[in-house]
Scaffold this active site. Sequence first.
Site, PDB file in Angstrom:
ATOM      1  N   LYS A  85       0.844  -1.196   0.000  1.00 22.44           N
ATOM      2  CA  LYS A  85       0.000   0.000   0.000  1.00 22.44           C
ATOM      3  C   LYS A  85       0.883   1.253   0.000  1.00 22.44           C
ATOM      4  O   LYS A  85       1.795   1.367   0.825  1.00 22.44           O
ATOM      5  CB  LYS A  85      -0.912   0.009   1.230  1.00 22.44           C
ATOM      6  CG  LYS A  85      -1.997  -1.065   1.184  1.00 22.44           C
ATOM      7  CD  LYS A  85      -2.829  -1.073   2.444  1.00 22.44           C
ATOM      8  CE  LYS A  85      -3.693   0.149   2.586  1.00 22.44           C
ATOM      9  NZ  LYS A  85      -4.516   0.100   3.826  1.00 22.44           N
ATOM     10  N   VAL A  86       0.599   2.150  -0.924  1.00 21.79           N
ATOM     11  CA  VAL A  86       1.372   3.394  -1.041  1.00 21.79           C
ATOM     12  C   VAL A  86       0.392   4.570  -1.095  1.00 21.79           C
ATOM     13  O   VAL A  86      -0.490   4.601  -1.956  1.00 21.79           O
ATOM     14  CB  VAL A  86       2.244   3.380  -2.328  1.00 21.79           C
ATOM     15  CG1 VAL A  86       3.034   4.676  -2.447  1.00 21.79           C
ATOM     16  CG2 VAL A  86       3.165   2.167  -2.358  1.00 21.79           C
TER      17      VAL A  86
END
Length: 220
Positions: A85-86
């Site tokens: 997740k970014v």
Amino acid sequence: MKLIIDTANVKEIKRLCEILNVWGVTTNPTIIARENKPFEKVIAEIDEVLDKKQTLFVQVVSTDYESMVEEGRYIASLRKNIVVKVPVTADGLKAIKTLHKEGIKILATAINNATQGFVAALNGAEYLAPYVNRMSNYTDGVEETIILQEMLDEHDLDTEIIAASLKNTGQVKELIRNGIESVTLPVDIADLMYLNPATDEAIDAFTNNWYKVYNKKTLR
Ligand code: G3P
């Protein structure tokens, strides 16, 4: 349709996986820190209760491009079926491009409007997490998520929305009936998907009426 659980609590993950058809588990730094254990231990414990087909989502903590890429590579090495997740910031978008080129699956997160989601999809994010309830503080979060889906469809982008930051089952229902592919639910909302006091009342009446005649609370 994918039902995902938004927690790092292993007991709750195990319990909900037994009750519901859980496709995966999402976490973020806040959710992991809530467990108050070393990061690797939390991930190892979650890995132990998930089967190999269930996807785990783990978020980078750093906010600068180089460190996000480094953490993304590290997260990707922790498990076979894992998605990094970014958050969608300038550095995050750069990191999404780089990690995508390396074949690492990305969920672009902390999305607070449709255009943020759209540009992350163009950069190669596999999944997008619009923060539905947080958006609802200043716009209609469900509607903004549906607009994002329309933008993706219109441009033949197969990036998948995983609606996040959900605070009631009304939001979840509206998303599902509008064709949003996935939702990630905190534990209380996951439980509210199936619990209903009227169902408990009906069951109590069945049991009591049976007991009055057969003097037992079982069929045989
Ligand atoms: O993964 C967490 C995301 O769903 C945000 O949720 O409850 O912090 O708005 P919340």
